[in-house]
Motif scaffolding. Structure first.
Motif, mmCIF file in Angstrom:
data_model
loop_
_atom_site.group_PDB
_atom_site.id
_atom_site.type_symbol
_atom_site.label_atom_id
_atom_site.label_comp_id
_atom_site.label_asym_id
_atom_site.label_seq_id
_atom_site.Cartn_x
_atom_site.Cartn_y
_atom_site.Cartn_z
ATOM 1 N N VAL A 8 11.383 -1.630 23.306
ATOM 2 C CA VAL A 8 10.748 -3.037 22.499
ATOM 3 C C VAL A 8 10.688 -2.308 21.012
ATOM 4 C CG1 VAL A 8 9.221 -3.881 25.014
ATOM 5 C CG2 VAL A 8 8.661 -2.236 22.743
ATOM 6 N N ASP A 14 9.596 -8.099 22.933
ATOM 7 C CA ASP A 14 10.034 -9.295 23.841
ATOM 8 C C ASP A 14 8.782 -8.660 24.735
ATOM 9 O OD1 ASP A 14 11.659 -10.321 26.083
ATOM 10 O OD2 ASP A 14 12.614 -8.427 26.003
ATOM 11 N N ASN A 16 8.437 -10.681 27.958
ATOM 12 C CA ASN A 16 9.050 -10.103 29.382
ATOM 13 C C ASN A 16 8.982 -9.087 29.915
ATOM 14 O OD1 ASN A 16 10.305 -13.026 29.679
ATOM 15 N ND2 ASN A 16 12.450 -12.347 28.441
#
Ligand code: AMP
Ligand code: MG
Length: 349
Positions: A8, A14, A16
């Motif tokens: 990340v 992110d 998700n």
């Protein structure tokens, strides 16, 4: 078990990845994640089974309690019996950040998390990935350093992967840790607060806020047989590469000369490394020089120390001589880790 690894970008997280990781935490699994100190091995801090899994993945003795990580000051009060005035002062100054405080624990904190103690360690990290994960998980995250017990703490996701791949559900790779040493730990349960583990929030900084602060003996010296440190983890062997580590400390020129003399006396069959500062790196002969950082910027040494200790293993070094530092400010925390890595073997010159 397959360990899923996700990168990340700390400046553009992110969501998700965070949602996936939070699902794992909520269902009792383990996720390693970056913090500003070192990588943490996270599990649901209120789930005794998650704590058991953490001890087992790390090979950590179960009397060595875990730190609970929160992402909002409002999460503190349910975990503790009281919040002393000194804790409020420290939280105002240093939270979020690399400071852990010890409180009397409330009943919702399982004994597995607190290692059977009636106190609990709590920290509010400043790292944005850590904060996002704690918030999304909706529970305080119990997280010791994400290394195999006894090894240097991980300051890069690759260190976690080396130690724990196949033993945990996920690793979030958020790059190198900013400070690189584990959090400062202070016990705020007594009248006079007591420093149990030095870190990037220095003793001088704590005293500037609180006035008087005691220092547990385990912070600076080896304990006598039978003596117990107040932070149970401080009694265990730590940070050790496979090599023997010897610290040499004193006047700069004498220190360099002594290290070179010790190298020349070392069995020629052994590979020698020197953990050196930028300023002295050209002065060592017949060895591999591992530059931790600059003496003028001790934070660079703190940020790289564990990486260098790990490098000793990867480069099959048998004996390491490390330059000693003055034990004030950040030097206290750096020397605390080095002394443990060296089993307190120090040559003063
Ligand atoms: P780590 O998370 O691997 O840096 O280890 C956590 C450190 O915090 C260990 O040295 C523990 O002994 C210490 N610790 C955690 N909880 C407590 C507590 N309740 N009282 C004193 N020390 C603690
Ligand atoms: Mg640790």
């Amino acid at each position: 078990m397959k360990t899923h690894i996700f990168k990340v970008d700390i400046n553009n997280i992110d969501n998700n990845v965070i949602v996936k990781a939070a699902e794992i935490i909520k269902s009792g699994g383990l996720v390693a994640f970056p913090t500003e100190t070192v990588y943490g091995l996270g599990g649901d801090g209120l789930n005794p089974n998650a704590a058991k899994k953490i001890y087992s993945a790390k090979g950590r003795p179960s009397d060595n309690p875990l730190i609970l990580h929160i992402s909002d000051i409002g999460q503190l009060s349910p975990l503790v019996r009281e919040i002393p005035e000194n804790a409020l002062k420290l939280a105002k100054e240093f939270w979020p950040g690399p400071l852990t405080m010890i409180f009397k624990k409330s009943d919702i904190v399982p004994n597995e998390t607190s290692g059977g103690l009636d106190t609990v360690a709590v920290r509010f990290p400043v790292n944005k990935v850590a904060q996002a994960l704690i918030t999304a998980s909706g529970t305080p995250i119990a997280a010791p350093s994400a290394n195999t017990s006894g090894r240097p703490s991980p300051t890069r996701a690759s260190h976690v992967e080396y130690d724990l791949n196949g033993k945990i559900d996920m690793i979030i790779d958020g790059g190198a840790c900013k400070f690189g040493l584990e959090s400062t730990i202070i016990d705020v349960t007594g009248n006079i607060p007591c420093l149990l583990r030095p870190g990037s929030i220095t003793l001088e900084m704590l005293r500037s806020v609180l006035g008087e602060v005691n220092v547990d003996k385990a912070v600076v010296s080896k304990l006598d047989k039978g003596e117990l440190p107040k932070a149970p983890g401080m009694k265990y062997k730590h940070y050790s590469p496979s090599a023997d580590v010897v610290i040499v400390r004193g006047d700069r020129n004498k220190m360099v000369d002594k290290i070179n003399e010790l190298i020349s006396q070392t069995d020629k069959g052994l590979k020698v490394g020197v953990i050196a500062t930028e300023e002295n790196k050209e002065r060592y002969i017949n060895c591999e020089v591992l530059v931790a950082g600059s003496i003028k910027e001790p934070e660079t040494i703190a940020a790289n120390l564990f990486k260098m200790l790990r490098k000793c293993d990867h480069h099959h070094i048998d004996r390491v001589f490390a330059e000693g530092l003055c034990e004030d400010e950040l030097g206290l925390a750096i020397m605390n880790r080095l002394k443990k890595a060296a089993g307190y073997c120090i040559i003063e010159v």
